[in-house]
Design an enzyme around this catalytic site. Structure first.
Site, PDB file in Angstrom:
ATOM      1  N   SER A 226       1.011  -1.294  -0.041  1.00 28.39           N
ATOM      2  CA  SER A 226      -0.034  -0.034  -0.013  1.00 28.39           C
ATOM      3  C   SER A 226       0.904   1.125  -0.117  1.00 28.39           C
ATOM      4  CB  SER A 226      -0.825  -0.051   1.190  1.00 28.39           C
ATOM      5  OG  SER A 226      -1.408   1.080   1.506  1.00 28.39           O
TER       6      SER A 226
ATOM      7  N   TYR B 258      -1.570  -0.688  10.712  1.00 26.97           N
ATOM      8  CA  TYR B 258      -2.160  -1.288   9.316  1.00 26.97           C
ATOM      9  C   TYR B 258      -0.719  -1.324   8.383  1.00 26.97           C
ATOM     10  CZ  TYR B 258      -3.743  -1.603   4.483  1.00 26.97           C
ATOM     11  OH  TYR B 258      -3.797  -1.906   3.208  1.00 26.97           O
TER      12      TYR B 258
ATOM     13  N   LYS C 209       2.005  -3.881   6.560  1.00 29.49           N
ATOM     14  CA  LYS C 209       2.276  -3.885   5.140  1.00 29.49           C
ATOM     15  C   LYS C 209       3.820  -3.796   5.048  1.00 29.49           C
ATOM     16  CE  LYS C 209      -1.663  -4.598   3.517  1.00 29.49           C
ATOM     17  NZ  LYS C 209      -1.929  -5.956   2.829  1.00 29.49           N
TER      18      LYS C 209
ATOM     19  N   ASN D 191     -13.543   4.900   3.892  1.00 27.03           N
ATOM     20  CA  ASN D 191     -12.933   5.400   2.692  1.00 27.03           C
ATOM     21  C   ASN D 191     -13.805   6.554   2.034  1.00 27.03           C
ATOM     22  OD1 ASN D 191     -11.418   2.517   2.406  1.00 27.03           O
ATOM     23  ND2 ASN D 191     -10.125   4.081   2.532  1.00 27.03           N
TER      24      ASN D 191
HETATM   25  P1  NAD Z   1     -11.020  -6.832   1.169  1.00 28.77           P
HETATM   26  O1  NAD Z   1     -11.357  -6.763   2.631  1.00 28.77           O
HETATM   27  O2  NAD Z   1     -12.336  -6.466   0.603  1.00 28.77           O
HETATM   28  O3  NAD Z   1     -10.347  -8.343   0.828  1.00 28.77           O
HETATM   29  C1  NAD Z   1      -9.508  -8.968   1.817  1.00 28.77           C
HETATM   30  C2  NAD Z   1     -10.198 -10.248   1.667  1.00 28.77           C
HETATM   31  O4  NAD Z   1      -9.290 -11.070   2.486  1.00 28.77           O
HETATM   32  C3  NAD Z   1     -11.392 -10.568   2.293  1.00 28.77           C
HETATM   33  O5  NAD Z   1     -12.177 -11.084   1.381  1.00 28.77           O
HETATM   34  C4  NAD Z   1     -11.274 -11.186   3.483  1.00 28.77           C
HETATM   35  O6  NAD Z   1     -12.414 -11.784   3.967  1.00 28.77           O
HETATM   36  C5  NAD Z   1     -10.025 -12.008   3.266  1.00 28.77           C
HETATM   37  N1  NAD Z   1      -8.959 -12.239   4.540  1.00 28.77           N
HETATM   38  C6  NAD Z   1      -8.859 -11.516   5.283  1.00 28.77           C
HETATM   39  N2  NAD Z   1      -8.033 -12.130   6.217  1.00 28.77           N
HETATM   40  C7  NAD Z   1      -7.966 -13.320   5.739  1.00 28.77           C
HETATM   41  C8  NAD Z   1      -7.450 -14.473   6.278  1.00 28.77           C
HETATM   42  N3  NAD Z   1      -6.623 -14.600   7.496  1.00 28.77           N
HETATM   43  N4  NAD Z   1      -7.426 -15.653   5.651  1.00 28.77           N
HETATM   44  C9  NAD Z   1      -8.205 -15.508   4.438  1.00 28.77           C
HETATM   45  N5  NAD Z   1      -8.830 -14.607   3.969  1.00 28.77           N
HETATM   46  C10 NAD Z   1      -8.776 -13.395   4.738  1.00 28.77           C
HETATM   47  O7  NAD Z   1      -9.996  -5.710   0.751  1.00 28.77           O
HETATM   48  P2  NAD Z   1      -9.633  -5.149  -0.482  1.00 28.77           P
HETATM   49  O8  NAD Z   1      -9.591  -3.796  -0.657  1.00 28.77           O
HETATM   50  O9  NAD Z   1      -9.923  -6.268  -1.666  1.00 28.77           O
HETATM   51  O10 NAD Z   1      -7.897  -5.300  -0.406  1.00 28.77           O
HETATM   52  C11 NAD Z   1      -7.201  -6.272  -0.519  1.00 28.77           C
HETATM   53  C12 NAD Z   1      -5.789  -6.166  -0.186  1.00 28.77           C
HETATM   54  O11 NAD Z   1      -5.170  -5.037  -0.742  1.00 28.77           O
HETATM   55  C13 NAD Z   1      -5.528  -6.038   1.329  1.00 28.77           C
HETATM   56  O12 NAD Z   1      -4.299  -6.652   1.611  1.00 28.77           O
HETATM   57  C14 NAD Z   1      -5.218  -4.732   1.491  1.00 28.77           C
HETATM   58  O13 NAD Z   1      -4.831  -4.234   2.656  1.00 28.77           O
HETATM   59  C15 NAD Z   1      -4.561  -4.071   0.281  1.00 28.77           C
HETATM   60  N6  NAD Z   1      -4.596  -2.910   0.029  1.00 28.77           N
HETATM   61  C16 NAD Z   1      -5.919  -2.502  -0.123  1.00 28.77           C
HETATM   62  C17 NAD Z   1      -6.386  -0.861  -0.363  1.00 28.77           C
HETATM   63  C18 NAD Z   1      -7.890  -0.390  -0.576  1.00 28.77           C
HETATM   64  O14 NAD Z   1      -8.039   0.777  -0.515  1.00 28.77           O
HETATM   65  N7  NAD Z   1      -8.768  -1.356  -0.713  1.00 28.77           N
HETATM   66  C19 NAD Z   1      -5.380  -0.166  -0.605  1.00 28.77           C
HETATM   67  C20 NAD Z   1      -4.090  -0.638  -0.381  1.00 28.77           C
HETATM   68  C21 NAD Z   1      -3.868  -1.888  -0.138  1.00 28.77           C
HETATM   69  N1  UDP Z   2     -12.068  11.777   3.415  1.00 24.78           N
HETATM   70  C1  UDP Z   2     -13.009  12.804   3.855  1.00 24.78           C
HETATM   71  N2  UDP Z   2     -14.006  12.193   4.425  1.00 24.78           N
HETATM   72  C2  UDP Z   2     -14.345  10.972   4.620  1.00 24.78           C
HETATM   73  C3  UDP Z   2     -13.334   9.979   4.011  1.00 24.78           C
HETATM   74  C4  UDP Z   2     -12.146  10.477   3.352  1.00 24.78           C
HETATM   75  O1  UDP Z   2     -12.907  13.745   3.749  1.00 24.78           O
HETATM   76  O2  UDP Z   2     -15.367  10.401   5.310  1.00 24.78           O
HETATM   77  C5  UDP Z   2     -10.685  12.425   2.677  1.00 24.78           C
HETATM   78  C6  UDP Z   2      -9.462  11.868   3.401  1.00 24.78           C
HETATM   79  O3  UDP Z   2      -9.210  12.893   4.322  1.00 24.78           O
HETATM   80  C7  UDP Z   2      -8.691  11.700   2.259  1.00 24.78           C
HETATM   81  C8  UDP Z   2      -9.314  11.525   1.016  1.00 24.78           C
HETATM   82  O4  UDP Z   2     -10.723  11.672   1.369  1.00 24.78           O
HETATM   83  O5  UDP Z   2      -8.014  13.023   1.965  1.00 24.78           O
HETATM   84  C9  UDP Z   2      -9.097   9.901   0.738  1.00 24.78           C
HETATM   85  O6  UDP Z   2      -9.199   9.155   2.143  1.00 24.78           O
HETATM   86  P1  UDP Z   2      -9.424   7.678   2.049  1.00 24.78           P
HETATM   87  O7  UDP Z   2      -9.646   7.176   3.451  1.00 24.78           O
HETATM   88  O8  UDP Z   2     -10.439   6.967   1.189  1.00 24.78           O
HETATM   89  O9  UDP Z   2      -7.854   7.012   1.498  1.00 24.78           O
HETATM   90  P2  UDP Z   2      -6.541   7.468   2.239  1.00 24.78           P
HETATM   91  O10 UDP Z   2      -6.547   8.754   3.181  1.00 24.78           O
HETATM   92  O11 UDP Z   2      -6.286   6.257   2.897  1.00 24.78           O
HETATM   93  O12 UDP Z   2      -5.809   7.469   1.032  1.00 24.78           O
END
Ligand code: NAD
Ligand code: UDP
Length: 341
Positions: free
Chosen positions: A132, A156, A160, A206
């Site tokens: 991330s 978190y 990572k 988010n």
């Molecule tokens: P999500 O929560 O929708 O998907 C994660 C999946 O992993 C879920 O289906 C959950 O049930 C499963 N899971 C969690 N712990 C588990 C375990 N111990 N064993 C088996 N399954 C498990 O999240 P996402 O948005 O799809 O994110 C996927 C990955 O990307 C995550 O590792 C997250 O940290 C990373 N990521 C997400 C974002 C974002 O904004 N969505 C940004 C950066 C990184």
């Molecule tokens: N944000 C906001 N109100 C909300 C959620 C997010 O103003 O309820 C803003 C937050 O401060 C950031 C942007 O939206 O500037 C994206 O936030 P998000 O949590 O989606 O992603 P991240 O901050 O993890 O990049």
């Protein structure tokens, strides 16, 4: 099973029922892979896999289990000819990680170590890991490149970065192992069919899921976290990337690892930042409704601006995001509407 799917390389997708994982299943099938899902459904439902089946014409096999369960992993590697693992499984809420750090380190870090141990025992040497942009230190110069200083400020983000380090060390000790550490920026949008998208549980943390819930009437108004940043309109700027672009980035990462060993870090973003208010206006345009908002305090730990340097991914993965903000918001709205239908 068709002959083509029988011969297709089998990729284990941990967390494949989640938001990014489920969209990546579609891209994998389209690219000729056979995804096999492992998910404990802690933040998802089996229905997502069925939706992928509707879109792709074949439903990926899905095993309910946990990445921390070594015997479950051993059993999977014994029964299936897995050639690579895409590792999405993890907990992803920043706020929750501050309140429950041990749960995050156990699930995200210990779970990844167990997965690596099982891969090593089974001789599987290709891994794509979901990292991330939160691993970068606050205050780094934008656009942020892969070699920028690191320094996550919450459990978190730490989890990572720890997993990245574990994977790097594993690669150093095992020269045939290869890994892609993909640093995602802000995934949003949904599959253009409206049949697959993000289903956040509880109150979304988010921005876009929150805006979507205001648009659908689930919530009254968005709170904009601060309007005194040094940005175009004072509100926070982020690099939003369409989830299908992100999904396709994983297929490119798998391809790139064929000709590389060791650990490789790639940003997956668009290189363009949008402010909170620009996002509100873009969503209003997509849904044809007004998004009510109030301006509140800055959220602790937030930076004003964050967007990716995309050069390394473009030159080494031969990948770049192609979908624009309008498409992200339109596809998100289509998914919201189709859920209500
Ligand atoms: P999500 O929560 O929708 O998907 C994660 C999946 O992993 C879920 O289906 C959950 O049930 C499963 N899971 C969690 N712990 C588990 C375990 N111990 N064993 C088996 N399954 C498990 O999240 P996402 O948005 O799809 O994110 C996927 C990955 O990307 C995550 O590792 C997250 O940290 C990373 N990521 C997400 C974002 C974002 O904004 N969505 C940004 C950066 C990184
Ligand atoms: N944000 C906001 N109100 C909300 C959620 C997010 O103003 O309820 C803003 C937050 O401060 C950031 C942007 O939206 O500037 C994206 O936030 P998000 O949590 O989606 O992603 P991240 O901050 O993890 O990049």
């Amino acid at each position: 099973m068709t002959e083509q799917t029988h011969q297709a390389p089998c990729v284990l997708v941990t967390g494949g029922a989640g938001y990014i994982g489920s969209h990546t299943l579609v891209s994998l099938v389209e690219a000729g892979y056979r995804p096999l899902v492992l998910d404990n459904f802690s933040n998802s439902a089996r229905q997502a896999i069925e939706r992928v089946g509707v879109l792709c014409g074949e439903t990926p096999e899905c095993i309910e289990g946990d990445i921390r369960d070594r015997s479950c992993l051993d059993d999977i590697f014994q029964r299936h000819p897995v050639t690579a693992v895409i590792h999405f499984a993890g907990l992803k809420s920043v706020g929750e990680s501050v309140r429950e750090p041990l749960r995050y380190y156990d699930n995200n870090v210990a779970g990844s170590v167990t997965l690596l141990q099982a891969m090593q025992a089974a001789g599987v040497d290709t891994l794509v890991f979901s990292s991330s942009a939160t691993v970068y230190a606050p205050g780094v110069t934008m656009p942020v490149a892969e070699d920028a200083p690191l320094g996550p400020i919450n459990p978190y983000g730490q989890s990572k970065l720890m997993v990245e380090q574990v994977i790097r060390d594993h690669c150093l000790a095992h020269p045939t192992f290869r890994a892609a550490l993909l640093r995602y920026f802000n995934p949003t949008g949904a599959h253009p069919s409206g049949k697959l998208g993000e289903s956040p549980r509880g109150t979304p943390e988010n921005l876009v899921p929150y805006i979507a819930q205001v648009a659908t009437g689930v919530r009254d108004a968005l709170t904009v976290f601060g309007n005194d940043y040094d940005t175009v309109d004072g509100t926070g700027v982020r690099d939003y990337i369409h989830v299908m672009d992100l999904a396709e980035g994983h297929v490119h990462a798998l391809d790139a690892l064929r000709e590389r060993t060791g650990a490789h870090t790639w940003n997956l973003g668009t290189g363009t930042g949008y402010s909170v208010l620009e996002m509100v206006r873009a969503y209003e345009k997509a849904c044809g409704r007004e998004i009510a908002y109030t301006v509140g305090e800055r959220r602790p730990g937030d930076v004003g601006t964050c967007y990716a340097c995309t050069r390394k991914a473009a030159s080494e993965l031969h990948w770049q995001a192609s979908r624009d903000l309008e498409e992200m918001m339109r596809d998100n709205w289509r998914w919201q509407v189709s859920q209500d239908a």
